[in-house]
Enzyme design. Structure first.
Site, PDB file in Angstrom:
ATOM      1  N   ASP A 147      20.815 119.580  51.920  1.00  0.00           N
ATOM      2  CA  ASP A 147      19.930 118.470  51.555  1.00  0.00           C
ATOM      3  C   ASP A 147      19.186 117.886  52.752  1.00  0.00           C
ATOM      4  O   ASP A 147      18.237 117.134  52.573  1.00  0.00           O
ATOM      5  CB  ASP A 147      20.730 117.364  50.863  1.00  0.00           C
ATOM      6  N   TYR A 300      22.223 128.137  42.948  1.00  0.00           N
ATOM      7  CA  TYR A 300      23.029 128.567  44.099  1.00  0.00           C
ATOM      8  C   TYR A 300      22.394 129.695  44.906  1.00  0.00           C
ATOM      9  O   TYR A 300      22.763 129.916  46.057  1.00  0.00           O
ATOM     10  CB  TYR A 300      24.416 129.022  43.638  1.00  0.00           C
TER      11      TYR A 300
END
Lengths: 424, 424
Positions: A147, A300
């Site tokens: 992130d 993912y």
């Protein structure tokens, strides 16, 4: 005088894994092995901090040098990771006490915690509480998060590789759509991670290096969704270039703060369909503008894509691991190994210790100056910041057409405590 | 005696583009340039066959040798492609006549058609009809389709690279999930292309090379969905390995033949949500087994992923392009440049002409012997067939962290016909 055996260290991976968190483990373990007089064994937590609490400690000394070296190019978490947060001492006293007990039992004097905001907070608390409990632990935080939302570090290892993956994917899929837009799909939507911070969405924008190339529109979690402005922007791209490629954050919200992904879809039983903002956006475009669409959800795939990792990211992930060990040896504690950018062109950086207390529980969002005035793309300043992070390719070795990633033995240390501990 | 100028050729890309269809274009154009006495200019259709019908012909002689060479590592369709099918002569007479008219006007004697089943059918019809109309065209089909469903060829260029991409993605995402399954996601679902034939789904299975590694379950379009057996199989993987990774074809159908992707979801207005079998499967698992899930939809990413193309696929894509030109020069027509496997270990192959009539409109499904008895995985025979197709890596050049793909000038030839032609 008999020489005292060096004391042991504990390393744990925390939170969502990345393409390069094992490169950090590689840095920690290789650097620790270079200082046998200062650091004894390095134990790794099986499934992260849970491994410490349950006394499931992996003896990394059983792994060959070749296996440790292979961690540098192996994605995901080699020892296991977990989503598990220790709360305040008042709320989680038993857990902190247990942690210290396990550390004592295995003569662990140093704790390397490889994770995001929460982990930096935990490492900071363990540092303070262990001193209060009379068994001071050297605690070093090592940044990791796709992130890219940790403060006081130029970037977070793991992010650069996701950034590279989404930028390349956007370029490739954009070219695909552009080839066929006349008779087929005119709209392509790529949904990417980053629920609160739009760094990964921004990275999609790096692909747009020539006029009209993908992506044409980015939807950031920092900017509330304006349906009218968005649809106008999409139609403008279709009119000008024949197609429109869109990068959207999973965390996109409506004006009232609701996640877009929770607004649109219900399953056959009327339950809200969780996840998937891309199909919501796709349906909206089809209903309002009538264009044929395709959408992809990288999920993912983006954070595990070691096959196209950023060389810069791999190097930094390794470097913060090495630096963490050096900091511990030089007597530092309650610090994180942060990346400091000293120059952008050419990109230069070094690893510095910053106080965990200043990193813990804070979030670095995209600065407004990195998002274009209309809210739908990145600015040149953002591009300058991001580009060095995706520089270079660091390919893993292949065997039979597939990457040859390592699996460790992960041999557990015999338990020493009588009591077991159950995770809530 | 004045030497007659060599006559021109026409090349068109058809249908969904791939990571290596431009490598085929590279083969055609480079080989044609090696025979200036036999082939004049090669014109490419802008947006495929539509370019011929509308007389939008790209003059490839205007492109530099370097640009043509760069096609070998550039994904998508460099001249544009289209989903547009010429029907029978009775139904589409005007189009066939127009095609021949355009070919005549530009002295085109050879037609290279790079596509799937439909394109082989069209090339075959053009061959026959052009003779009937007194302007015989040499028609050579060149195989291309990620679906790998053409008959009489060992495989279809484009497929090997998708196969490699999905196998790598499954391996990487599977390792990610395995690292965190104890406290987080236990189910991972990757949705892949292949609406009728399960070749791409099968390729996901290549990742499972060690016991317990991903994927644990494959859902083929050839096998009707058995919910009970599927859920039992998922739970067994979770019990044994702690997680379950699933590869699913977009074309999975229920026992009554309905696409799963059309059964589950409706949007806020009650419309069926098109596309996305992965979320349907995910919801089913959550409702029936209660496991936390993540899902990815690779969509166009899989077929445009030139960054991790199979070297074998690139080589074959180039070779069929070269062979097509050789076949034309040697006087063959109405044939496809097919790949013939002469040995599996080591993998050996050659390019052979096969009659278009025998390829057109047929579909090669997965043989039942390539799917395990329970219907949920691939067999060793399937693995032996697939593995050579993903062998080797053929990386594109990079600049500033991103692949440096080429954009052609795509300069159009001046039109010669008075009448324009409107695509229905």
């Amino acid at each position: 005088m008999a020489k005292k055996a060096p004391r042991n260290a504990f390393y744990a991976q925390s939170g969502g894994v990345t393409a390069v968190i094992n490169a950090t483990a590689c840095g920690v373990l290789q650097e620790a092995r270079r200082h046998p007089a200062r650091i004894g064994k390095v134990f790794a937590g099986r499934d992260g901090i849970i491994g410490a609490l349950t006394e499931n400690l992996i003896d990394t000394s059983k792994e060959s040098a070749a296996a440790i070296a292979a961690l540098r190019y192996t994605p995901a978490g080699a020892f296991g990771s977990c989503l598990y947060k220790l709360k305040s001492f008042a709320e989680s006293e038993a857990e902190y006490r247990r942690l210290i007990e396990v550390f004592k039992a295995h003569d662990i004097a140093t704790f390397f915690y490889n994770g995001g905001n929460d982990s930096m907070d935990t490492a900071n608390k363990v540092s303070r509480i262990s001193s209060q409990l009379g068994y001071p632990i050297t605690c070093i935080g090592i940044p990791k998060t796709v992130d890219n939302d940790l403060v006081l570090t130029d970037n977070c290892p793991g992010f650069g590789s996701v950034a590279k993956y989404v930028a390349i994917s956007m370029r490739e899929a954009g070219m695909d759509v552009a080839s066929m837009a006349r008779t087929s799909t005119k709209i392509f939507i790529l949904e990417v991670m980053g629920r609160h911070a739009g760094w990964i969405t921004a990275a999609c924008g790096l692909s747009a290096t020539t006029p009209g190339s993908a992506p044409h529109v980015l939807l950031f979690p920092e900017i509330r969704f304006d349906e009218t402005a968005f649809l106008a922007r999409v139609q403008r791209a279709v009119d000008r270039y024949g197609y429109c490629a869109i990068g959207v954050s999973e965390g996109l919200r409506t004006a009232d703060g609701t996640f877009l992904s929770e607004t649109g879809l219900t399953d056959a039983f009327g339950h809200a369909q969780l996840g998937g903002v891309a199909p919501v956006i796709a349906n909206l475009i089809q209903q309002r503008l009538g264009h044929k669409y395709h959408w992809a959800v990288a999920d993912y795939l983006q954070r595990s894509a070691r096959h196209i990792a950023s060389a810069s990211d791999v190097e930094q992930a390794y470097a913060v691991g090495v630096a963490a060990v050096k900091f511990a040896i030089s007597g530092k504690s309650a610090v994180m190994a942060a990346i400091k950018r000293t120059s952008t062109q050419p990109y230069r950086w070094k690893v510095e210790p910053v106080p965990l207390a200043q990193v813990a529980n804070r979030e670095k969002m995209m600065p407004r100056a990195f998002i274009s005035a209309d809210g739908f793309h990145i600015t040149p300043a953002c591009r300058r910041y991001l580009l060095p992070l995706i520089a270079g390719e660091d390919y893993p070795p292949y065997q039979g057409g597939l990457p040859r990633y390592v699996s460790l033995k992960n041999q557990l240390v015999p338990k020493k405590l009588y009591e077991s501990f159950t995770i809530r």
